[in-house]
Design an enzyme around this catalytic site. Structure first.
Site, PDB file in Angstrom:
ATOM      1  N   HIS A   1      -4.979  -0.715  -6.487  1.00  0.00           N
ATOM      2  CA  HIS A   1      -5.979  -1.661  -5.972  1.00  0.00           C
ATOM      3  C   HIS A   1      -6.781  -2.264  -7.126  1.00  0.00           C
ATOM      4  CE1 HIS A   1      -5.776   1.337  -2.482  1.00  0.00           C
ATOM      5  NE2 HIS A   1      -5.347   0.214  -1.943  1.00  0.00           N
TER       6      HIS A   1
ATOM      7  N   GLN B   1       5.490  -7.218   2.604  1.00  0.00           N
ATOM      8  CA  GLN B   1       4.188  -7.744   3.022  1.00  0.00           C
ATOM      9  C   GLN B   1       3.868  -9.038   2.260  1.00  0.00           C
ATOM     10  OE1 GLN B   1       0.556  -5.258   3.860  1.00  0.00           O
ATOM     11  NE2 GLN B   1       0.089  -5.782   1.754  1.00  0.00           N
TER      12      GLN B   1
HETATM   13  P1  AMP Z   1      -3.583  -0.996   1.008  1.00  0.00           P
HETATM   14  O1  AMP Z   1      -4.968  -0.495   0.776  1.00  0.00           O
HETATM   15  O2  AMP Z   1      -2.543   0.066   0.988  1.00  0.00           O
HETATM   16  O3  AMP Z   1      -3.479  -1.931   2.189  1.00  0.00           O
HETATM   17  O4  AMP Z   1      -3.246  -1.904  -0.256  1.00  0.00           O
HETATM   18  C1  AMP Z   1      -4.063  -2.984  -0.610  1.00  0.00           C
HETATM   19  C2  AMP Z   1      -3.365  -3.789  -1.659  1.00  0.00           C
HETATM   20  O5  AMP Z   1      -3.116  -2.975  -2.797  1.00  0.00           O
HETATM   21  C3  AMP Z   1      -1.997  -4.338  -1.196  1.00  0.00           C
HETATM   22  O6  AMP Z   1      -1.838  -5.662  -1.687  1.00  0.00           O
HETATM   23  C4  AMP Z   1      -1.049  -3.375  -1.856  1.00  0.00           C
HETATM   24  O7  AMP Z   1       0.227  -3.938  -2.082  1.00  0.00           O
HETATM   25  C5  AMP Z   1      -1.756  -3.099  -3.168  1.00  0.00           C
HETATM   26  N1  AMP Z   1      -1.246  -1.877  -3.786  1.00  0.00           N
HETATM   27  C6  AMP Z   1      -1.129  -0.658  -3.213  1.00  0.00           C
HETATM   28  N2  AMP Z   1      -0.543   0.205  -4.074  1.00  0.00           N
HETATM   29  C7  AMP Z   1      -0.287  -0.483  -5.210  1.00  0.00           C
HETATM   30  C8  AMP Z   1       0.307  -0.148  -6.465  1.00  0.00           C
HETATM   31  N3  AMP Z   1       0.761   1.077  -6.734  1.00  0.00           N
HETATM   32  N4  AMP Z   1       0.405  -1.132  -7.397  1.00  0.00           N
HETATM   33  C9  AMP Z   1      -0.044  -2.386  -7.143  1.00  0.00           C
HETATM   34  N5  AMP Z   1      -0.622  -2.751  -5.989  1.00  0.00           N
HETATM   35  C10 AMP Z   1      -0.741  -1.825  -5.034  1.00  0.00           C
END
Ligand code: AMP
Length: 280
Positions: free
Chosen positions: A34, A150
């Protein structure tokens, strides 16, 4: 850092924002993945908004909505330290006060893989992202390639609905052993955590096969073979796809290797984009 808990407060705070305004949508439980999105947003934007909202619409009835990790105080500290200007932290009632008569549904790209494994998931994602775009009004929105399908769904929605937001895909952040950083990694017990990097390793095996033979089907077999070596892992899918449509790879185009697997009660996904330079 300013904090908005209502849609009206959020709109007030961005009314005079200096543009470009960047936006990072999260469900909290913030980690390096994030925060990497916030860094990318800060580099390209004058102001950065982060939403923290565990969106019930994108969880299936047997999924982990109730036990999803939540720690608002910690998240707000991390967001502030990383330079977020405005945190939008709405309640479920604030976001969905009158029930859910309207939803945004993107077809095609959602037909397979995550869309098939998690019915309704992408409707929930598209609906909340469309709402958040309408509330925040960003110029650029930053999403992690870790959730590649997504990103493809949001890009398609933005194009089809003529939403004036540029969608920026950012690289996957990994642990030193290759496991993609995820809020759900916290669910893994010690043995599962030790086994989990095979999900990343199988993508390397798929890439080696693709570079060698240029055959998506052979790459899929190589990925499955690598995953078979780890008894704790139950494979859901391992495939080579076109990164925009999530259909079969297009000759001459980029190939995306994707994998989903379950360890114990924890479902993890990962992917690897590969430029095959016209080999298939
Ligand atoms: P989430 O809180 O899981 O909905 O993720 C929020 C954002 O963070 C989304 O755009 C995810 O794709 C991104 N995200 C989650 N994990 C990672 C990661 N390991 N590397 C890069 N972006 C991430």
């Amino acid at each position: 850092m300013k904090i908005a808990r209502t849609i009206a407060e959020m709109r007030d705070l961005t009314a005079n924002s200096s543009r470009p305004l960047g936006f990072v949508a999260t469900m909290g439980a913030l980690h390096d993945g994030h925060l990497s999105l916030v860094r990318a947003a800060r580099e390209q934007c004058h102001e950065v908004v982060m939403s923290i909202f565990v969106n019930p619409l994108q969880f299936g009835p047997s999924e982990d909505f109730d036990r999803y990790p939540r720690d608002e105080e910690r998240d707000l500290k991390l967001a502030e330290r990383e330079g977020v200007d405005i945190a939008f932290v709405p309640s479920v009632d604030e976001m969905y006060p009158g029930g859910r008569a309207t939803s945004v549904s993107v077809s095609g790209v959602t037909d397979r893989y995550e869309g098939a494994s998690r019915p309704g998931h992408f409707d929930g994602v598209a609906t909340v992202v469309a709402k958040l775009f309408g509330i925040v009004g960003p110029d650029l929105a930053f999403f992690g390639q870790k959730d590649a399908q997504q990103v493809a769904v949001v890009r398609r929605m933005v194009t089809d609905l003529s939403i004036p937001v540029e969608v920026v895909g950012c690289p996957t952040i990994r642990e030193p052993d290759g496991l993609a950083v995820s809020s759900r990694n916290a669910y893994l017990d010690d043995a599962e955590r030790k086994a989990a990097p095979v999900i990343h390793r199988c993508l390397g095996a798929g890439r080696a096969s693709l570079e060698d033979l240029g055959e998506p089907a052979a790459a899929e077999s190589a990925m499955l073979e690598a995953l078979r070596g780890e008894p704790l892992v139950r494979v859901e899918y391992a495939a080579a796809v076109d990164p925009a449509s999530f259909g079969p790879p297009v000759p001459g185009g980029q190939v995306l290797l994707i994998v989903a697997a379950t360890l114990g009660r924890t479902r993890l996904i990962d992917n690897l984009p590969i430029d095959v330079g016209g080999q298939i």
